[in-house]
Design an enzyme around this catalytic site. Sequence first.
Site, PDB file in Angstrom:
ATOM      1  CG  HIS A 226      -0.617  24.638  18.668  1.00  0.00           C
ATOM      2  ND1 HIS A 226      -0.585  23.928  19.844  1.00  0.00           N
ATOM      3  CD2 HIS A 226       0.577  24.559  18.153  1.00  0.00           C
ATOM      4  CE1 HIS A 226       0.624  23.491  20.045  1.00  0.00           C
ATOM      5  NE2 HIS A 226       1.355  23.846  19.011  1.00  0.00           N
ATOM      6  CD  GLU A 406      -7.918  25.895  20.400  1.00  0.00           C
ATOM      7  OE1 GLU A 406      -7.360  24.772  20.391  1.00  0.00           O
ATOM      8  OE2 GLU A 406      -7.693  26.754  19.534  1.00  0.00           O
ATOM      9  CG  HIS A 409      -8.353  20.973  17.917  1.00  0.00           C
ATOM     10  ND1 HIS A 409      -8.168  20.510  16.638  1.00  0.00           N
ATOM     11  CD2 HIS A 409      -8.207  22.320  17.856  1.00  0.00           C
ATOM     12  CE1 HIS A 409      -7.907  21.529  15.827  1.00  0.00           C
ATOM     13  NE2 HIS A 409      -7.937  22.642  16.546  1.00  0.00           N
ATOM     14  CD  GLU A 434      -6.663  23.619  13.232  1.00  0.00           C
ATOM     15  OE1 GLU A 434      -7.452  24.477  13.667  1.00  0.00           O
ATOM     16  OE2 GLU A 434      -5.773  23.108  13.939  1.00  0.00           O
TER      17      GLU A 434
END
Length: 599
Positions: A226, A406, A409, A434
Site C-alpha cells: 500500500h 503503485e 511496487h 516506498e
Amino acid sequence: MVAFNKVLSSVLLAIAYSSVASAVQERSASESLKHSTHRVRHISRELTLEVYHPESTFETFGDGIEQKLEARAPRDLNSTALAFVRSRLGVDASSVGFKSGYEDGREKYAYVKQYHDGVPFANCVANIAWKDDKVVSFGSSFVKSENIAGSRPTVSAASAIAKAEEAFSGKHNGIPTSIEYLAQADGSAALVHTIQVQSLENQLWYEVYVDAHSGEVLSATDFFAHASYTVLPINKKILTEGQETLVDPQDTVASPSGWHAWGTTTTTTTSGNNVVAYRGAQTSLTSQSATGLVFNYPYTATAAPSTTANINAARTNAFYVINTVHDFTYRYGFTETAFNFQNDNFGRGGAGNDRVLVSVQDASDINNAGFGTPPDGQNGICEMYLWDLTTPNRDGSLENDILVHEMTHGVTNRMTGGGTGRCLQTLEAGGLGEGWSDALAEWTQHKSATVRDFVLGDYVTNNPAGIRTRPYSTSTTTNPLRYSNVRGLNSVHRIGEIWGNILHNVYAALVTQYGWTANARTNPEGTQGNVVFLHLFLDALRLQPCNPTFVTARAAWIQADANRYGGANRCLLWRTFASRGLGLNASGFVDNTAIPADC
C-alpha cells in the site's frame, strides 16, 4: 503503498549517550539488524506477528570472478547456479534447488532456494549474477540450522487453510497450497503449509505460513504494497496540467500486439494483454467512444468522480498509465523472463496470465492506493481510491504520480528475489520499496535537465506540500534527511522518504553529468543521465539480495554500474551516496561520508 496522510505526531526518541562508545554501537547494530530481518504486522486486534527473514549477505565482484569450468556460465544456467552456490556456501547438492533464472544480453541471473529433505525453504534464497561468464554478484539468506522440524506434516492442509482464513479474515483464493520450511529467528526451521488468503474488498492479500505440526500461524507475506486516449500524458502529474489526446502511445517493442490484443483475443475496452482497468467488477470497463479504439473521455473536475464521463476518464487514464509503465520498464529489463505482468508472454519465457488488474474508484478504502504483487503467473492488483479532502472529491486515478508509484511496487517486488513477491518484506526493505516507487514516479515527471524539488500527491490532497514530510531535494536545507535518520523509524513511508531523497540526489548528479533526453522512455541506448539512472535503477533490483538494506541496495547500484558501464559512474555514485551518509563504511544507521581512496 503511498502514505497519504501527514504524520500527525512525531515520537522523539531520546538517546542517553553512554560514555562507553561501544554501548551505542551495539544498540545501533542491534536496531539495524532488526530493521533488516524483522517486521511487525498487525493483522487484527487478536493477531500481531513479528515476521522474520534471515539476514541477507551480499557480495559484489566488480569486473567479475572466474569459476571452475563446471561452475561457469553459460552452459546450463540451472546446474551452473547450483554448482556456484554449493561451492560458495559449502553445502551439498541436496540443500539447493533452482528456482528461476534468465539471460539478458551479456548478463545472466539465477535464483536458488535452500532445501532440506526435499522441501524448499520459503525465506531462504540465493541470487547470482554473471556478466561475460564471470560472477559479478552473489546474495544469500541461507541458514544453518540443526533444529529442523520433520518434513512430513501432521496437521492437514485443510485444517491449516481454515486456521489461515480465520486469522486473516479472508478466503483461500484457490492457489494450491504447498509445504515449505520457514527459518525462524531462534535458529530453528519450522515445517509450514503455505496458503494464499485474499479479501480484496478489504485490501487484504497474504501468503500465510501455518506450522504443519502445531497448526500455529507463524508468519505471513503481505502481497499488497500500500500509493487514441484522452489522458494525462505520462510526464504530466496532475489534472490541472491538462489532458491531451494521444494517438498510438503504445510501444510495440514492449507490447507487440498493442494494448488491446493477446493470443486470439482483441478488445475495444480498457482491457488488454498488460492491463485491465475497471470499476467495481472486472466486466465494468470503458468502451471505445468511437470506432478505431478512440477513448475520448475528458474529465470534468467540477463534477463528482461518479459521473459516467468521469468514471470513463478514470478508467482510461489508469489503463494508459499502467500500460506506459509496463512499456518503458520493459525496454529497461522488466521483461517476460524478468517476471513482468502480461497475459500472453509471446513464447519469451516467464509465467503468463498475470496482467495488472486496476480497480479505479475502488470502494474498499479512501484517501489511499495499493498494489498487490503475488508471484509471477498471478495477476498484480492495483487499487485506486477517491479522496474526500475536497468538494467534489478527487480521483487518485487522475494523478499520474500515484499510479506510477503503485505500479513500481509491482516492478520492485517482482524483480527482487526472482519473481516470488516475497523479498521486500522486512521493515527496511519495505521502506526501500516506498522510496523506489517515489523515485520512479518522479523520473516520469522531469521535462528538462533542470532537476526541481519534487512532491507527491499534491493534487488529491489539495496541498502543495504533498503527502511526504519534505520535498525531495538536493538542498540539505530543504531536505536534510540522511542515512542515520532511519534509526528509530517504524514506518515504511518515513524510511522510504530517506531512500527516495537519496535517489533524487543520484538522479540529479547523473543528469548534471550527462544531460537529459525526452526520448528516454523509448530509447534505452541513450547516454544521457536520465537513461543511465533508469538502467541502474532496474539493474540493481535484480542484483540485490532478498530483503535488501540501504547498504546492500547501494552496493547493488555500484555493481550495476560496473556491469553496464564498466564503473564509469562509480565515483559519482559513491560521492552522492556518501553525501547523505551512505558512504563506504556506513552501517547500523550511523552516517559515514568515506568514499574509495581512488575517488
